[in-house]
Each structure stands twice: as structure tokens, then as C-alpha cells.
Design a protein around this motif. Structure first.
Motif, mmCIF file in Angstrom:
data_model
loop_
_atom_site.group_PDB
_atom_site.id
_atom_site.type_symbol
_atom_site.label_atom_id
_atom_site.label_comp_id
_atom_site.label_asym_id
_atom_site.label_seq_id
_atom_site.Cartn_x
_atom_site.Cartn_y
_atom_site.Cartn_z
ATOM 1 N N ALA A 11 -8.086 61.702 13.616
ATOM 2 C CA ALA A 11 -7.289 62.900 13.871
ATOM 3 C C ALA A 11 -6.499 63.207 12.613
ATOM 4 C CB ALA A 11 -6.343 62.677 15.044
ATOM 5 N N ILE A 12 -6.266 64.485 12.372
ATOM 6 C CA ILE A 12 -5.567 64.877 11.159
ATOM 7 C C ILE A 12 -4.318 65.644 11.537
ATOM 8 C CG2 ILE A 12 -5.737 66.246 9.049
ATOM 9 C CD1 ILE A 12 -8.904 65.209 10.469
ATOM 10 N N VAL A 13 -3.178 65.208 10.994
ATOM 11 C CA VAL A 13 -1.941 65.934 11.187
ATOM 12 C C VAL A 13 -1.868 66.955 10.069
ATOM 13 C CG1 VAL A 13 0.563 65.758 11.325
ATOM 14 C CG2 VAL A 13 -0.869 63.885 12.168
ATOM 15 N N VAL A 14 -1.923 68.227 10.422
ATOM 16 C CA VAL A 14 -2.096 69.278 9.423
ATOM 17 C C VAL A 14 -0.792 70.028 9.181
ATOM 18 C CG1 VAL A 14 -3.359 71.372 8.830
ATOM 19 C CG2 VAL A 14 -4.492 69.534 10.081
ATOM 20 N N ILE A 15 -0.478 70.211 7.901
ATOM 21 C CA ILE A 15 0.558 71.152 7.523
ATOM 22 C C ILE A 15 -0.148 72.422 7.106
ATOM 23 C CG2 ILE A 15 2.416 71.662 5.900
ATOM 24 C CD1 ILE A 15 2.992 68.706 5.765
ATOM 25 N N MET A 16 -0.051 73.465 7.906
ATOM 26 C CA MET A 16 -0.774 74.703 7.621
ATOM 27 C C MET A 16 -0.133 75.413 6.447
ATOM 28 S SD MET A 16 -3.223 74.751 9.732
ATOM 29 C CE MET A 16 -3.801 76.429 9.560
ATOM 30 N N GLN A 17 -0.954 76.141 5.703
ATOM 31 C CA GLN A 17 -0.476 76.882 4.549
ATOM 32 C C GLN A 17 -0.483 78.378 4.838
ATOM 33 O OE1 GLN A 17 -3.249 75.485 1.605
ATOM 34 N NE2 GLN A 17 -1.744 74.070 0.805
ATOM 35 N N ILE A 18 0.350 79.101 4.117
ATOM 36 C CA ILE A 18 0.323 80.554 4.171
ATOM 37 C C ILE A 18 -0.713 81.035 3.184
ATOM 38 C CG2 ILE A 18 1.631 82.665 3.685
ATOM 39 C CD1 ILE A 18 4.125 81.187 4.485
ATOM 40 N N PHE A 19 -1.571 81.961 3.602
ATOM 41 C CA PHE A 19 -2.615 82.472 2.735
ATOM 42 C C PHE A 19 -2.426 83.970 2.523
ATOM 43 C CE2 PHE A 19 -4.381 78.931 5.106
ATOM 44 C CZ PHE A 19 -4.788 78.108 4.075
ATOM 45 N N VAL A 20 -2.730 84.409 1.319
ATOM 46 C CA VAL A 20 -2.759 85.840 1.083
ATOM 47 C C VAL A 20 -4.106 86.369 1.522
ATOM 48 C CG1 VAL A 20 -1.145 85.646 -0.802
ATOM 49 C CG2 VAL A 20 -3.578 85.587 -1.307
ATOM 50 N N VAL A 169 -11.524 67.022 21.536
ATOM 51 C CA VAL A 169 -11.608 68.473 21.715
ATOM 52 C C VAL A 169 -10.231 69.097 21.919
ATOM 53 C CG1 VAL A 169 -13.981 68.445 22.564
ATOM 54 C CG2 VAL A 169 -12.077 68.192 24.180
ATOM 55 N N ASP A 170 -9.180 68.326 21.701
ATOM 56 C CA ASP A 170 -7.817 68.825 21.796
ATOM 57 C C ASP A 170 -7.022 68.295 20.611
ATOM 58 O OD1 ASP A 170 -7.889 70.145 24.483
ATOM 59 O OD2 ASP A 170 -8.348 68.094 25.122
ATOM 60 N N VAL A 171 -5.909 68.920 20.326
ATOM 61 C CA VAL A 171 -4.993 68.398 19.318
ATOM 62 C C VAL A 171 -4.330 67.152 19.887
ATOM 63 C CG1 VAL A 171 -2.936 68.847 17.943
ATOM 64 C CG2 VAL A 171 -4.610 70.670 18.321
ATOM 65 N N LEU A 172 -4.420 66.052 19.170
ATOM 66 C CA LEU A 172 -3.918 64.782 19.686
ATOM 67 C C LEU A 172 -2.433 64.604 19.407
ATOM 68 C CD1 LEU A 172 -6.767 62.335 18.561
ATOM 69 C CD2 LEU A 172 -6.379 63.270 20.847
ATOM 70 N N PRO A 173 -1.687 64.091 20.369
ATOM 71 C CA PRO A 173 -0.302 63.690 20.071
ATOM 72 C C PRO A 173 -0.312 62.505 19.118
ATOM 73 C CG PRO A 173 -0.937 63.016 22.294
ATOM 74 C CD PRO A 173 -2.049 63.868 21.775
ATOM 75 N N THR A 174 0.759 62.345 18.403
ATOM 76 C CA THR A 174 0.819 61.317 17.363
ATOM 77 C C THR A 174 0.512 59.931 17.907
ATOM 78 O OG1 THR A 174 2.469 62.619 16.178
ATOM 79 C CG2 THR A 174 2.279 60.305 15.575
ATOM 80 N N ASP A 175 0.984 59.623 19.105
ATOM 81 C CA ASP A 175 0.785 58.264 19.621
ATOM 82 C C ASP A 175 -0.653 57.990 20.056
ATOM 83 O OD1 ASP A 175 0.662 59.773 21.911
ATOM 84 O OD2 ASP A 175 2.218 58.668 23.010
ATOM 85 N N GLN A 176 -1.522 59.011 19.979
ATOM 86 C CA GLN A 176 -2.925 58.825 20.350
ATOM 87 C C GLN A 176 -3.865 58.818 19.145
ATOM 88 O OE1 GLN A 176 -4.088 58.214 23.566
ATOM 89 N NE2 GLN A 176 -1.876 57.943 23.853
ATOM 90 N N LEU A 177 -3.313 58.954 17.945
ATOM 91 C CA LEU A 177 -4.151 59.097 16.761
ATOM 92 C C LEU A 177 -5.088 57.920 16.553
ATOM 93 C CD1 LEU A 177 -1.643 60.576 14.159
ATOM 94 C CD2 LEU A 177 -3.448 61.769 15.388
#
Length: 502
Positions: A11-20, A169-177
Motif C-alpha cells: 500500500a502506498i501513502v500518497v501525498i498528492m500534488q497540484i498539477f497545472v 480494492v480500497d484505500v487502506l488505513p495505516t494500521d493495515q498496510l
């Protein structure tokens, strides 16, 4: 398409970026700054940037080592050798070439990371869509379909390369990574099929010229048909054949047609041609120059990889000398009209005055279909990282032959199977041969040589031991890559190693 991320195992904890906004290519991003993903996705433009970030992963060719799908799978097959400067150059490729991988050595780390990065991005977008109240129904329907196609695409690669993999198939909570167990291939395939069926229903039949690179319903049908065929389940052959027929029939609504001239399929001037069904775009618009983050650019590094080392001569640019073509493939294609569009005869170039360095496993024959061409060498950024040569992953001749195979295996329509095989051969001026499985398999090898299909074709049709056994392939082991040891360690053994690997 550029998007950096923080990765934690499956699982990846993502910091999303702003894109032009996008520039010349629809599927291209320019990052500027960062923001917490909770504050992103406020409107359709931002959602679209998130979707493009999922597409982005398809382009990646340097995740934990060079892992470009087409040349890597060619090296794993009997089409090509690993090559390079010596046996220690790209040891993961050499290990795959002779099936001597272990839990630490091989291309598995990069392939695992790449595909789970794509899956995580897809899951994140789907979760945000569910929470959104700002999307129009038409926009939502289409991007949900695209993202589900992409999630299925990444899982299809994972299940073929690794077998038992975590199904997320879902975003995982941190304790499930680090607590995700592996699912059987049957369960993974069931999810792939589900995603693709839903994608077909929500995608347009055709893509406008301004949006080339986005997924169409035709691409989703082709991918679903391929997934059904690859499972070797006779009960699924009829549906696979029907899906392929929708794509392959004359006057199909998707506009697919065989290119009249075989070599024109691979000419970079003919991007998204009428034969292309699933194509991964590349450009030099980003003018990329960062060797430490090759995936950040839009270019295709594979042409650089397979080009002739220190080449001096006409037509081609210098490369790194990987994936020399085997003499076995050379001999198979020697009298075939497709030879000149598939293979570069290095000895003939030398006779004409060209020079290049002979590297490890040299045969003097090289991949031509995606070779680095002088005319397409980038003049911006680092040229080696900015090849604007697309990857065609599924094309019409491929679906012709897959449909013919499904029809012959099911015994349902031998006349149609014969017509499909005849069309592929007739395009290059070859006479008809009976539409037997052996002839269809042989045609796949010749028609699709060096395009990355051969290894999985051998595995799924039960011919890998016979063909690849002399090269080190072992039944019950070499069908799959080893699970990356880092995944086993970080989950404290919850994720189990594949059979035969230490």
C-alpha cells in the motif's frame, strides 16, 4: 505525467500534488508544489489530474531498476538475450534471461512497486469520487470506468508475474498496510473481470484526436477478452471470442483496421494508428533530465536500452546494447516478409560502413520495431530519457490471432478462425495455412516478435518447458517471479514466497 509518492510496501501513502493544465499531450502532467490530498479534488479539473496520475504509472520504466515491459519480456522469452556490457550489467535482466532469480535478484521489486503504485492511485481516485458531490454524471461515469480499467490492467500484470498477490480494492488505513495477505489467482482474475466489465459499460467507443491515449470501450473489450483467454478456462472461450469479434469484424464501431503496410505500424509518425487498440504514449515535452527519477519524465527509455552501443551510421541513434535478438528468432523469421520490419541486421550495416560495439551475448541482430531513430532523438532534456516512441500493447493483429485461438480451442467456428489467420498472413503476402493451434501460435511469434507477448504466450499454452527449458526454465517455479524479499520482511512473513525460491 509526473507524480512523486511515498511508498509503504503493497500500500502506498500518497501525498498528492497540484498539477497545472496539460500541454500538447493529453496524458501529461506538470507538477508545481504539493498539497495534502484531503484538500485536492475540489472540481472536475482536479479529478482529471488525479486520473492522469493513474495513467502515468503505465509509462514507468525505471521502478527499482529498468523494468520496461516489452524488452524485459523479450529477454525472458526466446526472442532475445539480456545483453548489456557484461553478465553483471543489469543483473536482474540476466537473472530473468536464464531463470536464475532469487528473492533478492531479479526484476520483481520494480514490477511489484510499479503495479501497486498504480493500484493505490486508482483506489484513491475511486474513494474520492464516491465522496464527491461536484461531478456531473457523464464525467463521473467515464473516469470511474477509466480508473477501473487501469486497476485491472495493473492487477493483470501482477497476477501473471507473481500468481498469489494481495488484492486491495480500497484505500487502506495505516494500521493495515503490512497486514495484507495474498489472494489466489482465481480471486484476482475475478476482480479483474469485474473491473473490466464495468469499464466497458462506461467508456466511449471512440476517442477524439485531442484525447488520444485515453481508454476506449474497444480497448477494454480487448483487454477483457485477453484476460479470459489467458485463464485457460474453456468455459470462458465463447465470451472471449465474442468480445474479440466486436473489435475484429469489418466495419467495427471502434474504427480498427489492419494497417496495409506492416512496417508502418511501428513508425513513430503513425502514433495511434488504425491497428492500435491499447497504446502507451510518450513524448519529450517534459524535457526531462533527472537520472535519479526517470519515471518523472514522459519519454520512453526502452529504445535507448535496445539500441546498438556506440553506433555510428545512418538511420539509428546509439543505444546501450541490451536485448540482442536470438539466432533462433532470426532463423524463424529469415524468409518471412516481416523480418525487415522486426530485426536490424547489424552485419549488413557494418558492410555498408556503420560501426557499433559488440556487447554481451552479441548476435549482430537487434530489435527494430522500437529502435532509437535519429529522426526522433530528443533535442531537449537528456536525450536518452526522452524518446517519443509509443508502446503499442494490444493491436488488431493480436486480437485477430487471440480470437482465432479461442475459436479453435472451443471448436465453435473454424471458418472464422481461418479467415482471421488468413488476414494476418495475407497482409504481408503470405499464403494460407490451416488454422490449427500450432499454426496460430507460430503466427503469434512471427507477427508479434519482440513486442513482449512471447513469454506469457509460452507459459499460458504449456510450451514454456519445451522452449525455454534449455535456457533454465523450470516447471512449477519459473512461471512466476519471486516475491520481493522486502515485502516478505516488512510484513513479517504474512506475504509468502513463491515456490522454488529462497
Amino acid at each position: 505525467m509526473k507524480m512523486k509518492y511515498i511508498k509503504s510496501t503493497v500500500a502506498i501513502v500518497v501525498i498528492m500534488q497540484i498539477f497545472v493544465s496539460c500541454k500538447k499531450d493529453f496524458l501529461e502532467l506538470q507538477p508545481r508544489g504539493t498539497t495534502l490530498e484531503d484538500n485536492f479534488y475540489k472540481n472536475e479539473k482536479e479529478f482529471m489530474q488525479g486520473v492522469i496520475a493513474v495513467y502515468d504509472v503505465m509509462q514507468w520504466g525505471n521502478t527499482g531498476g529498468y523494468t520496461m515491459k516489452q524488452p524485459l519480456l523479450s529477454a525472458a522469452s526466446d526472442d532475445c538475450w539480456a545483453g548489456g556490457s557484461n553478465a553483471s550489467d543489469q543483473p536482474s535482466w540476466v537473472a530473468y534471461d536464464n531463470f536464475n532469480m532469487n528473492s533478492f535478484v531479479g526484476p520483481q521489486g520494480g514490477l511489484w512497486s510499479k503495479n501497486y503504485s498504480g493500484i493505490n492511485r486508482a483506489n484513491l481516485i475511486l474513494s474520492k469520487i464516491d465522496q464527491s458531490t461536484v461531478l456531473t454524471p457523464a464525467f463521473k461515469t467515464r473516469i470511474v470506468a477509466e480508473v477501473k480499467f487501469l486497476r485491472a490492467y495493473f492487477y493483470f500484470d501482477l497476477v501473471r508475474w507473481f500468481g498469489n498477490v494481495p488484492l486491495i480494492v480500497d484505500v487502506l488505513p495505516t494500521d493495515q498496510l503490512y497486514k495484507q495477505t495474498q489472494s489466489t489467482p482465481a480471486l484476482v482474475y475475478a476482480q479483474i473481470e469485474k473491473d473490466l466489465r464495468e469499464a466497458v459499460a462506461g467508456l466511449p467507443a471512440t476517442i477524439s484526436s485531442a484525447e488520444k491515449g485515453r481508454i476506449s470501450a474497444g480497448a477494454a473489450k480487448a483487454q477483457l477478452g485477453k484476460v479470459l483467454l489467458y485463464q485457460n478456462d474453456n468455459a470462458k472461450l465463447a465470451e472471449a471470442a465474442t468480445l474479440f469479434e466486436d473489435i475484429n469484424k469489418d466495419g467495427n464501431i471502434y474504427g480498427y483496421k489492419l494497417m496495409p503496410v506492416y512496417a508502418d505500424i511501428f513508425n513513430p509518425a503513425n502514433k495511434f494508428n488504425t491497428e492500435s487498440i491499447l497504446e502507451i504514449p510518450h513524448s519529450n515535452n517534459a524535457a526531462w533530465g533527472d537520472w535519479g527519477w526517470i519515471n518523472g519524465g514522459e519519454g520512453n527509455v526502452a529504445p535507448q536500452f535496445i539500441g546498438m552501443d556506440s553506433y555510428v551510421g545512418d538511420t539509428y541513434s546509439s543505444g546501450w546494447g541490451f536485448c540482442p535478438v536470438t539466432l533462433d528468432l532470426v532463423n524463424a523469421l529469415k524468409t518471412d516478409p516481416r523480418f525487415s520490419a522486426t530485426i536490424i541486421d547489424g552485419a549488413a550495416l557494418k558492410t555498408a560502413g556503420a560501426t557499433y560495439n559488440q556487447r554481451y551475448q552479441n548476435t549482430d541482430y537487434f530489435i527494430k520495431k522500437y529502435a532509437p531513430l535519429k529522426a526522433y532523438r530528443s533535442t531537449v532534456g537528456t536525450a536518452e530519457l526522452n524518446w517519443q516512441i509509443n508502446e503499442i500493447e494490444i493491436r488488431l493483429a493480436d486480437t485477430y490471432l487471440m480470437q482465432a485461438e479461442a475459436l479453435v480451442k472451443s471448436g465453435s467456428n473454424p471458418t472464422r478462425a481461418q479467415a482471421l489467420l488468413d488476414a494476418v498472413r495475407g497482409r504481408v503476402g503470405l499464403t494460407a495455412v490451416p488454422a490449427t493451434l500450432d499454426n496460430i501460435y507460430n503466427e503469434r511469434r512471427l507477427e508479434l516478435a519482440t513486442e513482449g507477448h512471447r513469454f506469457f504466450d509460452l507459459v499460458r499454452t504449456g510450451r514454456a518447458v519445451t522452449v525455454l527449458g534449455p535456457l533454465g526454465y523450470k516447471a512449477g517455479k519459473s512461471e512466476y517471479l519471486p516475491i520481493p524479499q522486502a515485502e516478505i520482511d516488512v510484513t513479517k512473513g504474512i506475504i509468502k514466497q513463491n515456490p522454488g525460491y529462497n
